[in-house]
Structure formats: structure tokens, C-alpha cells
Design a protein around this motif. Structure first.
Motif, PDB file in Angstrom:
ATOM      1  N   UNK A  82     -66.476 -76.625 -80.425  1.00  0.00           N
ATOM      2  CA  UNK A  82     -65.919 -75.371 -79.923  1.00  0.00           C
ATOM      3  C   UNK A  82     -65.159 -75.709 -78.648  1.00  0.00           C
ATOM      4  N   UNK A  83     -63.860 -75.366 -78.602  1.00  0.00           N
ATOM      5  CA  UNK A  83     -63.012 -75.771 -77.478  1.00  0.00           C
ATOM      6  C   UNK A  83     -62.720 -74.644 -76.502  1.00  0.00           C
ATOM      7  N   UNK A 103     -67.266 -75.685 -73.393  1.00  0.00           N
ATOM      8  CA  UNK A 103     -66.974 -76.484 -74.583  1.00  0.00           C
ATOM      9  C   UNK A 103     -68.257 -77.145 -75.071  1.00  0.00           C
ATOM     10  N   UNK A 104     -68.407 -77.250 -76.388  1.00  0.00           N
ATOM     11  CA  UNK A 104     -69.661 -77.786 -76.921  1.00  0.00           C
ATOM     12  C   UNK A 104     -69.489 -78.152 -78.385  1.00  0.00           C
ATOM     13  N   UNK A 105     -70.487 -78.865 -78.897  1.00  0.00           N
ATOM     14  CA  UNK A 105     -70.595 -79.043 -80.338  1.00  0.00           C
ATOM     15  C   UNK A 105     -70.927 -77.692 -80.956  1.00  0.00           C
ATOM     16  N   UNK A 106     -70.580 -77.520 -82.226  1.00  0.00           N
ATOM     17  CA  UNK A 106     -70.826 -76.226 -82.863  1.00  0.00           C
ATOM     18  C   UNK A 106     -70.978 -76.388 -84.366  1.00  0.00           C
ATOM     19  N   UNK A 114     -69.944 -62.235 -90.925  1.00  0.00           N
ATOM     20  CA  UNK A 114     -68.856 -62.663 -90.062  1.00  0.00           C
ATOM     21  C   UNK A 114     -68.888 -64.162 -89.849  1.00  0.00           C
ATOM     22  N   UNK A 115     -68.422 -64.593 -88.676  1.00  0.00           N
ATOM     23  CA  UNK A 115     -68.387 -66.016 -88.336  1.00  0.00           C
ATOM     24  C   UNK A 115     -69.529 -66.306 -87.366  1.00  0.00           C
ATOM     25  N   UNK A 116     -70.456 -67.152 -87.782  1.00  0.00           N
ATOM     26  CA  UNK A 116     -71.573 -67.526 -86.918  1.00  0.00           C
ATOM     27  C   UNK A 116     -71.228 -68.828 -86.208  1.00  0.00           C
ATOM     28  N   UNK A 117     -71.503 -68.865 -84.905  1.00  0.00           N
ATOM     29  CA  UNK A 117     -71.209 -70.045 -84.090  1.00  0.00           C
ATOM     30  C   UNK A 117     -72.500 -70.472 -83.400  1.00  0.00           C
ATOM     31  N   UNK A 118     -73.113 -71.531 -83.901  1.00  0.00           N
ATOM     32  CA  UNK A 118     -74.346 -72.073 -83.314  1.00  0.00           C
ATOM     33  C   UNK A 118     -73.974 -73.268 -82.453  1.00  0.00           C
ATOM     34  N   UNK A 119     -74.328 -73.201 -81.156  1.00  0.00           N
ATOM     35  CA  UNK A 119     -73.913 -74.242 -80.211  1.00  0.00           C
ATOM     36  C   UNK A 119     -75.133 -74.862 -79.536  1.00  0.00           C
TER      37      UNK A 119
END
Length: 206
Positions: A82-83, A103-106, A114-119
């Protein structure tokens, strides 16, 4: 010249060489090091103040929804990075509120919710299906520049604002399927872009 005189001349020459060698000015060196450290600390402090100032300006931005307990079966998914997020169409207007600037891995997935973003190590969030406005391929966001088409940018609505969030899959070839599923979106959304149309909704929302 006698051997004794030769020895004395040699010793005198060596002593002269030692005396002519430059003497290290440790006080000056330490002063330069301290000055450099202070400069680095000042730059870091200014960056933190700028970050806090930007977060204050964005205090009206609501917190993104957390991940649902049962998001549903993923239709698309990828692991990558994720930028960051920006104001839609303005790739340098970075959003930092609620951890969206980190910013992180995702691990990203498209489900019926919807769109799930696990960081890992940062805040997870959900982009609800009804708030997704579309997606596109791009090369830069939030000051991060990649190769042409190397970034998946999802445009969505958070409160009264329209945001762009940038992702990069470990397999960039996966990006095209996301653009197809979420619908193409122009980088400069019109004023009424906050109202998602049926053609811009992700497949899982219909």
C-alpha cells in the motif's frame, strides 16, 4: 661524513617529517559532526510538524471502516504494498489522517462487501462497495513514482472527500483484472463523482 653524523642527520630528518605532519583538529571534527546531527534532527522535526499540520487540516475526514468479521469470499486478491492515499486526481496531496499516510505491506481482496485492505503493522480498513468509484493504472501517488502502469489506483469516497489509494501487487500483471472489475476512472473526477454510478460499482456490489 662519519657514521655518527649520518645517524644524527637521519634522526633529524625523521623528526622534521613528524613535526611537519598535520595535526588532527578533533575539536573541529566534533563540531562538524554535532552540527550535522543537529541539521538531521531539525529536518526530521520539520517533517513531523508538517505531518501533524496536515493531519490537523484533515481532522474532518471520518475514520475508514474496519474490516468486517465476515467479508465474504474474495473474487480477486493480491499481496503487495500500500503506497498511500491522496485527494483524487492530486497525487501530491497526501492523506495522513487515520494512518492512511503510512506505507506498508498489504493483503488486498475484492469481496461482496468491497475492497478489504489488511496491513500488518498498520491499520486495516475497508473500502465499502458502494463507495468505490473506479480504478485505473498509474505510475505515481503520494510522492512515490513507479514504472508506467505499475500502480493500481482505486478511487473511492470517504465522507465528503474523494480519495485515490495506490497499491502495487507483487505480480503487477494482476492489476488489469482489478481495473476491469472496479471500472475505469478518470484521474480528475467531476464534482458529482461522490455519487457512485452502477457502472463504477465493483462486481461484488451488484
Amino acid at each position: 661524513m662519519t657514521p655518527g653524523a649520518t645517524l644524527l642527520a637521519t634522526l633529524a630528518a625523521e623528526d622534521g617529517e613528524r613535526r611537519s605532519q598535520p595535526v588532527t583538529d578533533w575539536a573541529e571534527r566534533i563540531g562538524w559532526v554535532i552540527g550535522l546531527l543537529l541539521l538531521v534532527a531539525l529536518v526530521y522535526w520539520l517533517m513531523r510538524q508538517g505531518w501533524k499540520w496536515r493531519a490537523t487540516l484533515q481532522s474532518d475526514l471520518p475514520e475508514p471502516e474496519p474490516l468486517p468479521g465476515e467479508p465474504g469470499a474474495p473474487r480477486l486478491s493480491f499481496t503487495g504494498r500500500y503506497h498511500g492515499s491522496t485527494v483524487a486526481g492530486q497525487w501530491l496531496e497526501r492523506i495522513v489522517a487515520h494512518g492512511l499516510g503510512v506505507r506498508s505491506r498489504a493483503d488486498v481482496a475484492l469481496t461482496e462487501r468491497g475492497v478489504t485492505v489488511a496491513r500488518p503493522g498498520a491499520g486495516d480498513f475497508l473500502i465499502p462497495a458502494e463507495h468505490v468509484l473506479g480504478a485505473r493504472l498509474d505510475k505515481g501517488i503520494a510522492g512515490k513514482v513507479l514504472t508506467e502502469g505499475g500502480l493500481l489506483v482505486i478511487t473511492w469516497r470517504l465522507g465528503e472527500r474523494v480519495l485515490d489509494s495506490g497499491f502495487r501487487s507483487d505480480l503487477a500483471s494482476e492489476h488489469a483484472a482489478w481495473v476491469e472489475a472496479l471500472g475505469h476512472h478518470h484521474p480528475n473526477p467531476p464534482a458529482d463523482a461522490a455519487r457512485p454510478s452502477q457502472t463504477n460499482e465493483p462486481e461484488g456490489a451488484r
